[in-house]
Design a protein around this motif. Structure first.
Motif, mmCIF file in Angstrom:
data_model
loop_
_atom_site.group_PDB
_atom_site.id
_atom_site.type_symbol
_atom_site.label_atom_id
_atom_site.label_comp_id
_atom_site.label_asym_id
_atom_site.label_seq_id
_atom_site.Cartn_x
_atom_site.Cartn_y
_atom_site.Cartn_z
ATOM 1 N N GLU A 1 15.940 3.301 -23.445
ATOM 2 C CA GLU A 1 15.292 4.196 -22.485
ATOM 3 C C GLU A 1 13.778 4.027 -22.417
ATOM 4 O O GLU A 1 13.073 4.917 -21.972
ATOM 5 C CB GLU A 1 15.629 5.659 -22.808
ATOM 6 C CG GLU A 1 17.114 5.978 -22.762
ATOM 7 C CD GLU A 1 17.387 7.442 -23.055
ATOM 8 O OE1 GLU A 1 16.859 7.962 -24.055
ATOM 9 O OE2 GLU A 1 18.119 8.064 -22.268
ATOM 10 N N CYS A 2 13.288 2.878 -22.852
ATOM 11 C CA CYS A 2 11.834 2.671 -22.845
ATOM 12 C C CYS A 2 11.438 1.231 -22.555
ATOM 13 O O CYS A 2 10.387 0.996 -21.964
ATOM 14 C CB CYS A 2 11.247 3.096 -24.193
ATOM 15 S SG CYS A 2 9.447 2.984 -24.276
ATOM 16 N N PHE A 3 12.262 0.286 -22.944
ATOM 17 C CA PHE A 3 11.875 -1.116 -22.895
ATOM 18 C C PHE A 3 12.636 -1.863 -21.804
ATOM 19 O O PHE A 3 13.852 -1.703 -21.662
ATOM 20 C CB PHE A 3 12.105 -1.785 -24.249
ATOM 21 C CG PHE A 3 11.380 -1.097 -25.371
ATOM 22 C CD1 PHE A 3 10.012 -1.279 -25.540
ATOM 23 C CD2 PHE A 3 12.049 -0.241 -26.228
ATOM 24 C CE1 PHE A 3 9.337 -0.632 -26.550
ATOM 25 C CE2 PHE A 3 11.389 0.411 -27.251
ATOM 26 C CZ PHE A 3 10.012 0.221 -27.409
ATOM 27 N N ASP B 1 12.924 8.264 -19.537
ATOM 28 C CA ASP B 1 13.138 8.279 -18.094
ATOM 29 C C ASP B 1 13.865 7.012 -17.668
ATOM 30 O O ASP B 1 13.648 5.940 -18.235
ATOM 31 C CB ASP B 1 11.803 8.366 -17.352
ATOM 32 C CG ASP B 1 11.161 9.743 -17.467
ATOM 33 O OD1 ASP B 1 11.895 10.703 -17.764
ATOM 34 O OD2 ASP B 1 9.942 9.851 -17.276
ATOM 35 N N ALA B 2 14.704 7.142 -16.651
ATOM 36 C CA ALA B 2 15.409 5.977 -16.114
ATOM 37 C C ALA B 2 14.508 5.272 -15.116
ATOM 38 O O ALA B 2 13.671 5.883 -14.471
ATOM 39 C CB ALA B 2 16.704 6.407 -15.452
ATOM 40 N N ILE B 3 14.685 3.975 -14.997
ATOM 41 C CA ILE B 3 13.918 3.192 -14.042
ATOM 42 C C ILE B 3 14.869 2.232 -13.341
ATOM 43 O O ILE B 3 15.752 1.637 -13.976
ATOM 44 C CB ILE B 3 12.781 2.419 -14.743
ATOM 45 C CG1 ILE B 3 11.907 1.690 -13.709
ATOM 46 C CG2 ILE B 3 13.299 1.475 -15.800
ATOM 47 C CD1 ILE B 3 10.641 1.089 -14.316
ATOM 48 N N THR B 4 14.723 2.111 -12.044
ATOM 49 C CA THR B 4 15.610 1.229 -11.280
ATOM 50 C C THR B 4 15.070 -0.197 -11.313
ATOM 51 O O THR B 4 13.921 -0.453 -11.668
ATOM 52 C CB THR B 4 15.724 1.689 -9.826
ATOM 53 O OG1 THR B 4 14.454 1.497 -9.188
ATOM 54 C CG2 THR B 4 16.133 3.152 -9.745
ATOM 55 N N LYS B 5 15.933 -1.099 -10.881
ATOM 56 C CA LYS B 5 15.551 -2.511 -10.817
ATOM 57 C C LYS B 5 14.387 -2.718 -9.862
ATOM 58 O O LYS B 5 13.430 -3.451 -10.162
ATOM 59 C CB LYS B 5 16.756 -3.342 -10.375
ATOM 60 C CG LYS B 5 16.531 -4.841 -10.330
ATOM 61 C CD LYS B 5 17.827 -5.537 -9.954
ATOM 62 C CE LYS B 5 17.676 -7.053 -9.962
ATOM 63 N NZ LYS B 5 18.941 -7.732 -9.617
ATOM 64 N N GLU C 1 0.792 -1.203 0.000
ATOM 65 C CA GLU C 1 0.000 0.000 0.000
ATOM 66 C C GLU C 1 0.838 1.272 0.000
ATOM 67 O O GLU C 1 0.331 2.362 -0.205
ATOM 68 C CB GLU C 1 -0.928 0.014 1.224
ATOM 69 C CG GLU C 1 -1.955 -1.098 1.204
ATOM 70 C CD GLU C 1 -2.872 -0.997 -0.002
ATOM 71 O OE1 GLU C 1 -3.219 0.123 -0.411
ATOM 72 O OE2 GLU C 1 -3.218 -2.049 -0.552
ATOM 73 N N ALA C 2 2.144 1.150 0.309
ATOM 74 C CA ALA C 2 2.980 2.342 0.339
ATOM 75 C C ALA C 2 3.038 2.966 -1.035
ATOM 76 O O ALA C 2 3.147 2.286 -2.034
ATOM 77 C CB ALA C 2 4.392 1.980 0.803
ATOM 78 N N VAL C 3 2.950 4.293 -1.123
ATOM 79 C CA VAL C 3 2.926 4.991 -2.397
ATOM 80 C C VAL C 3 4.037 6.019 -2.422
ATOM 81 O O VAL C 3 4.220 6.787 -1.481
ATOM 82 C CB VAL C 3 1.567 5.687 -2.622
ATOM 83 C CG1 VAL C 3 1.598 6.505 -3.903
ATOM 84 C CG2 VAL C 3 0.458 4.647 -2.676
ATOM 85 N N ALA C 4 4.788 6.037 -3.528
ATOM 86 C CA ALA C 4 5.803 7.063 -3.719
ATOM 87 C C ALA C 4 5.617 7.663 -5.090
ATOM 88 O O ALA C 4 5.075 7.026 -5.976
ATOM 89 C CB ALA C 4 7.204 6.460 -3.594
ATOM 90 N N ALA C 5 6.078 8.881 -5.291
ATOM 91 C CA ALA C 5 5.967 9.523 -6.593
ATOM 92 C C ALA C 5 7.300 10.152 -6.957
ATOM 93 O O ALA C 5 7.426 11.361 -7.050
ATOM 94 C CB ALA C 5 4.862 10.580 -6.565
ATOM 95 N N PRO C 6 8.323 9.347 -7.151
ATOM 96 C CA PRO C 6 9.644 9.896 -7.439
ATOM 97 C C PRO C 6 9.787 10.309 -8.890
ATOM 98 O O PRO C 6 9.100 9.792 -9.756
ATOM 99 C CB PRO C 6 10.577 8.717 -7.132
ATOM 100 C CG PRO C 6 9.750 7.519 -7.419
ATOM 101 C CD PRO C 6 8.341 7.889 -7.036
ATOM 102 N N TYR C 7 10.664 11.238 -9.133
ATOM 103 C CA TYR C 7 11.077 11.523 -10.491
ATOM 104 C C TYR C 7 12.037 10.433 -10.931
ATOM 105 O O TYR C 7 12.345 9.499 -10.194
ATOM 106 C CB TYR C 7 11.781 12.878 -10.561
ATOM 107 C CG TYR C 7 10.855 14.043 -10.452
ATOM 108 C CD1 TYR C 7 10.217 14.555 -11.569
ATOM 109 C CD2 TYR C 7 10.617 14.636 -9.219
ATOM 110 C CE1 TYR C 7 9.359 15.632 -11.472
ATOM 111 C CE2 TYR C 7 9.768 15.717 -9.108
ATOM 112 C CZ TYR C 7 9.133 16.210 -10.241
ATOM 113 O OH TYR C 7 8.298 17.264 -10.136
ATOM 114 N N ALA C 8 12.538 10.552 -12.131
ATOM 115 C CA ALA C 8 13.551 9.614 -12.600
ATOM 116 C C ALA C 8 14.793 9.735 -11.715
ATOM 117 O O ALA C 8 14.924 10.658 -10.916
ATOM 118 C CB ALA C 8 13.899 9.905 -14.051
ATOM 119 N N GLU C 9 15.734 8.798 -11.900
ATOM 120 C CA GLU C 9 16.874 8.668 -10.991
ATOM 121 C C GLU C 9 17.631 9.971 -10.806
ATOM 122 O O GLU C 9 18.110 10.301 -9.723
ATOM 123 C CB GLU C 9 17.825 7.594 -11.545
ATOM 124 C CG GLU C 9 18.887 7.130 -10.577
ATOM 125 C CD GLU C 9 18.266 6.339 -9.441
ATOM 126 O OE1 GLU C 9 18.736 6.489 -8.303
ATOM 127 O OE2 GLU C 9 17.306 5.597 -9.686
#
Length: 602
Positions: A421-423, A556-560, A365-373
């Protein structure tokens, strides 16, 4: 001018125009007669796409000598005796017009024999006139040989397409029609080459596997004496027309706008405008509830309870597509048989114009709204367990046993990395899986918006500083006409002057985005007449645009950890196989396919 009765030959030629349009019409009528005769094997032969010769041979019950001659009389039929019979039909033919119409515009020869007869009968007609009747040696069953179609009506003959086009039409119709009678073997030979061979099978599902690509999902529902079963494609394989969707009612191949619309609505938000899925829908119902005597070609029907038919078909398809989350197989692996069904892959979806946020990619249920790295220092991320903590590598590898029936789960993917940067590149068993992160996140956000609307929990986030958007006067008028829709989606927008609007509040899902570009999209979009009557459809369309703007975008970058959190949310989401615009979220490539890229199969 004096009123007079037309000669029978002229009457038959005029009537033939309603029944016989092209070689495919002849094949349809003759094959239907073969099926009604109890055939288990139907063999069609063509020369020059049916321009020169059409032959349909079956192993049905056959006819006596007298019946063979009588069959060419108009309205001579063994299917019905009274008008009540028309309302309880179980046969494909019943009007008794086909042979008379075909004979009026061609040279036709019929050979037939019943099992109890010692010899067969051969009957020849030319331009509607009886030429010869004689005995012949023949096996049980019937063959009808049609030559030089429209030889005596050259104006009609000019309208025929090329032999190749006519062959494609006949092949497509024969394959589609075979879905209504899976226990019959169908063969088609054109100019000496076999182009279709569909062996008899036990079920419609098995026949569908012969006709359509393998990547289809089953749909089924029974309600109120009406049964719907079928198989439909992944939305990523949709076509720009309805040629790939086959509709069968009580074994009869038909064209019906009501059923077609029900199928499209069953896909919910997974199809774009003017897109149609590939597959088939077979409806079984009481013959008294469907009128097949609507059109001479018997390709249209009228339902006694159209609302029930619509609801059950839509419900069957919706139940099936809600489970879509498996990857769409690649085009190489699901090449469609050449039956004029050519799925278009790679449906495009406009990329969002404004900077996007990576939102709600958390476990639980925890929600975060981070920008890219690169901007993560401004926003605290929620703690997310690493992949190794959730799925130790040893148990991951040991848990996979190839099982074609096992449901696809995003959580079972092993994340490799981000490409272009997308897939998101992943693997599972012996397959390479690619997830479109924008499409996937868009699906998650869209589902959240729809759920919040349904539960009346879609919250408006007031802006600390209202945002002014400059538009043309026409755009302001268009936007304010849609104020009802904007309010449903938790926007607070007012007009300021003739060419400006002010955004006071936005849906919380996009509260950290600049919504000016989104409001401009709504303002410039064409508002189709009658949208107020289809308010939900309009709201869904605009909700999809909101979800698009709220989602992580290409670049946008996305972490593991975020990738795995996204996979978790996709497993919990309905319709997670495609974004709200119908674009696939995930596709896969077999090991064999990947090895072929590098020539390792040689």
């Amino acid at each position: 001018m004096k009123i007079k009765v037309l000669p029978d030959t002229v009457i038959n030629q005029i009537a033939a125009g309603e029944v016989v349009e092209r070689p495919a019409s002849v094949v349809r009528e003759l094959v239907d007669n073969a099926v009604d005769a109890g055939a288990s094997d139907v063999f069609v032969t063509l020369e020059s796409g049916g321009h020169s010769r059409i032959s349909v041979r079956d192993d049905g019950c056959g006819m006596s000598r007298d019946e063979a001659v009588l069959a060419f009389e108009r309205h001579a039929t063994s299917k019905v005796s009274t008008i009540e019979d028309v309302m309880t039909l179980s046969t494909l033919g019943f009007r008794g017009e086909a042979l008379a119409s075909i004979a009026a515009v061609s040279k036709i020869k019929l050979r037939t024999r019943r099992s109890e007869d010692d010899v067969g009968a051969e009957v020849t007609f030319r331009g509607g006139r009886l030429v010869n009747v004689q005995s012949c040696s023949w096996n049980k069953g019937t063959e009808l040989e049609v030559e030089h179609l429209f030889f005596n009506t050259p104006a009609r003959r000019k309208f025929l397409k090329s032999p190749r086009s006519e062959l494609a039409r006949i092949r497509s119709w024969l394959a589609h029609s075979s879905l209504g009678r899976p226990a019959i073997r169908y063969r088609l030979v054109s100019d000496g080459d076999e182009v279709l061979n569909l062996p008899a099978v036990m079920s419609v599902k098995e026949r569908a596997q012969q006709v359509f690509p393998a990547d289809l999902m089953p749909v089924a529902l029974q309600e109120g004496g009406l049964s719907v079963e079928g198989m439909v494609s992944h939305p990523g394989q949709a076509l720009s027309d309805a040629s790939g969707l086959v509709i069968v009612v009580n074994g009869r191949l038909i064209v019906d706008k009501l059923v077609l619309r029900a199928v499209r609505e069953g896909y919910d938000s997974m199809l774009k405008d003017r897109e149609y899925p590939v597959g088939y829908i077979a409806i079984t119902m009481n013959p008294e509830d469907v009128d097949v005597n609507v059109h001479p070609q018997k390709s249209e029907v009228r339902f006694r309870r159209p609302d029930q038919v619509f609801a059950v078909v839509r419900g069957a398809v919706l139940t099936g597509v809600r489970s879509i989350r498996r990857p769409m197989a690649t085009a190489r692996e699901t090449s469609v048989r050449e039956l004029s069904i050519q799925p278009s892959y790679g449906v495009s979806c406009a990329a969002p114009a404004a900077p996007q946020l990576l939102r709600d990619l958390t476990v639980g249920e925890a929600v975060a709204a981070p920008y890219a790295e690169s901007t993560a220092q401004n926003v605290a991320r929620s703690p997310i367990p690493s992949r190794n903590e959730i799925f130790p590598r040893e148990s991951y590898q040991a848990s996979f046993v190839r099982d074609s029936h096992r449901a696809f789960r995003y959580a079972d993917l092993r994340y490799i990395g981000q490409a272009l940067e997308c897939f998101l590149l992943c693997e599972i068993e012996e397959r390479l899986v690619v997830v479109d992160m924008h499409a996937a996140h868009e699906r998650v956000n869209y589902n959240r918006i729809r759920k919040a609307r349904a539960e009346r929990t879609l919250v408006t986030q007031k802006l600390l500083i209202p945002e002014i958007v400059r538009l043309s006067e026409e755009q302001v008028v268009s936007l304010m006409e849609q104020s009802e829709v904007l309010q449903e989606l938790a926007f607070e927008v007012t007009q300021q002057g003739r060419d400006e609007v002010v955004i006071h509040g936005v849906p919380s899902v996009v509260s950290q985005c600049s919504c000016a570009s989104l409001i401009k999209e709504f303002a410039v979009e064409l508002v189709v007449a009658g949208w107020r009557e289809r308010l939900e459809e309009r709201i869904d369309h605009m909700a999809a645009r909101v979800a698009c703007h709220a989602s992580i975008r290409s670049g946008d970058a996305i972490t593991k950890q975020e990738a795995y959190a996204l996979f978790t949310q996709l497993d919990e989401a309905e319709l997670s196989g495609a974004c709200p615009h119908g674009r696939p979220c995930v596709t896969e490539f077999s090991r064999d396919a990947v090895e072929r890229w590098f020539g390792r199969d040689r």
